[in-house]
Design an enzyme around this catalytic site. Sequence first.
Site, PDB file in Angstrom:
ATOM      1  N   GLY A  38      -0.994   2.721   4.140  1.00 62.23           N
ATOM      2  CA  GLY A  38      -2.438   2.628   4.221  1.00 62.23           C
ATOM      3  C   GLY A  38      -3.079   1.460   3.144  1.00 62.23           C
ATOM      4  N   GLU A  39      -2.834   1.157   2.652  1.00 57.45           N
ATOM      5  CA  GLU A  39      -3.403   0.717   1.687  1.00 57.45           C
ATOM      6  C   GLU A  39      -2.885   0.903   0.123  1.00 57.45           C
ATOM      7  OE1 GLU A  39      -4.791  -1.664   2.923  1.00 57.45           O
ATOM      8  OE2 GLU A  39      -4.923  -2.597   1.405  1.00 57.45           O
ATOM      9  N   SER A  40      -2.165  -0.112  -0.656  1.00 59.83           N
ATOM     10  CA  SER A  40      -1.081   1.019  -1.631  1.00 59.83           C
ATOM     11  C   SER A  40      -2.464   0.899  -2.979  1.00 59.83           C
ATOM     12  CB  SER A  40       0.048  -0.404  -2.132  1.00 59.83           C
ATOM     13  OG  SER A  40      -0.100  -1.833  -1.969  1.00 59.83           O
ATOM     14  N   CYS A  99       5.761   1.803   4.343  1.00 60.66           N
ATOM     15  CA  CYS A  99       4.616   0.090   4.400  1.00 60.66           C
ATOM     16  C   CYS A  99       4.114   0.860   2.363  1.00 60.66           C
ATOM     17  CB  CYS A  99       3.691   0.702   5.376  1.00 60.66           C
ATOM     18  SG  CYS A  99       2.697  -0.789   5.463  1.00 60.66           S
ATOM     19  N   ARG A 119       3.044  -8.608  -0.178  1.00 61.02           N
ATOM     20  CA  ARG A 119       2.369  -7.441   0.442  1.00 61.02           C
ATOM     21  C   ARG A 119       1.402  -8.403   1.269  1.00 61.02           C
ATOM     22  NH1 ARG A 119      -2.616  -4.972  -2.590  1.00 61.02           N
ATOM     23  NH2 ARG A 119      -2.671  -4.518  -0.913  1.00 61.02           N
ATOM     24  N   ILE A 147       2.497  -3.291  10.881  1.00 58.63           N
ATOM     25  CA  ILE A 147       1.079  -2.942  10.572  1.00 58.63           C
ATOM     26  C   ILE A 147       0.359  -3.922   8.652  1.00 58.63           C
ATOM     27  CG2 ILE A 147      -1.136  -1.523  10.385  1.00 58.63           C
ATOM     28  CD1 ILE A 147       0.749   0.169  11.939  1.00 58.63           C
ATOM     29  N   ARG A 148       0.124  -5.098   8.907  1.00 63.96           N
ATOM     30  CA  ARG A 148       0.062  -5.717   7.474  1.00 63.96           C
ATOM     31  C   ARG A 148       1.361  -5.576   6.736  1.00 63.96           C
ATOM     32  NH1 ARG A 148      -4.904  -4.746   4.837  1.00 63.96           N
ATOM     33  NH2 ARG A 148      -4.800  -6.512   3.937  1.00 63.96           N
ATOM     34  N   HIS A 194       6.591   1.542  10.018  1.00 66.08           N
ATOM     35  CA  HIS A 194       6.454   2.931  10.276  1.00 66.08           C
ATOM     36  C   HIS A 194       7.171   4.138  10.906  1.00 66.08           C
ATOM     37  CE1 HIS A 194       2.691   2.046   7.630  1.00 66.08           C
ATOM     38  NE2 HIS A 194       2.708   1.158   8.282  1.00 66.08           N
ATOM     39  N   GLU A 218       7.102   6.632  11.391  1.00 67.16           N
ATOM     40  CA  GLU A 218       6.249   8.017  11.697  1.00 67.16           C
ATOM     41  C   GLU A 218       5.165   7.494  12.911  1.00 67.16           C
ATOM     42  OE1 GLU A 218       5.948   5.609   8.912  1.00 67.16           O
ATOM     43  OE2 GLU A 218       3.796   5.711   8.600  1.00 67.16           O
TER      44      GLU A 218
HETATM   45  N1  GLN Z   1      -1.508  -3.897   3.901  1.00 67.10           N
HETATM   46  C1  GLN Z   1      -0.835  -2.519   3.440  1.00 67.10           C
HETATM   47  C2  GLN Z   1      -1.236  -3.039   1.650  1.00 67.10           C
HETATM   48  O1  GLN Z   1      -0.877  -4.283   1.160  1.00 67.10           O
HETATM   49  C3  GLN Z   1       0.158  -2.207   3.152  1.00 67.10           C
HETATM   50  C4  GLN Z   1      -0.407  -2.066   5.223  1.00 67.10           C
HETATM   51  C5  GLN Z   1       0.449  -0.838   5.875  1.00 67.10           C
HETATM   52  O2  GLN Z   1       1.215   0.567   4.786  1.00 67.10           O
HETATM   53  N2  GLN Z   1       0.320  -0.224   7.170  1.00 67.10           N
HETATM   54  O3  GLN Z   1      -1.259  -1.814   1.233  1.00 67.10           O
END
Ligand code: GLN
Length: 194
Positions: free
Chosen positions: A46-48, A77, A103, A137-138, A174, A176
Amino acid sequence: MKIGVLALQGDFAEHLAVLSRLGASAREVRLPEDLQGLDGLIIPGGESTTIGKLATDYKLIEPLREFGKTKPIWGTCAGAIFLSKDARRDQPLLGLMDITVARNAFGRQVESFIADLDISVLKDSDKSNPPLRAVFIRAPLIEKVSGNAKALVMLPDGRIVAAEEGTLLATSFHPELTRDDRFHRYFLKKVEKK
Ligand code: GLN
């Protein structure tokens, strides 16, 4: 055996779906009391920064740290970033794993990619272990593993994308999001052994 999935933000539903496919008993964790009676926990992607902020608001940081001292936690991630000691910027972290992460190390969303990774390190003695199709993903890179943490999976160029420290597990990618449940089974085995 009961597994929790931190469900503040991110792709927790996908983890729950894999766990249910594997027949594991699982539940969402949103509040400190939800951790009671769990044997292991997954922190999703997600977004940390968002996960860290919500965990702070819901007073989950200390309970999660306590949980991770004795029970297995796996972060994918953003979850891996949240588990780390150092993300080289100021954001709430659990600091449970002796790893430094970078990140968004591969660039922006459009630079997301899929790679086939050698995960022979997870090999069961009696099974062949084909490469794992890993979704980035990112994604973060695990720049440094220190202390008792060790690198578990590498890209072909040697950069670290999964690490382990005792009962704690971090993956940049990921599992999952694929039908390949070997990492989930690996984690469940860690929980079982504990
Ligand atoms: N870019 C997100 C972060 O820095 C991580 C991306 C992800 O969980 N797919 O938190």
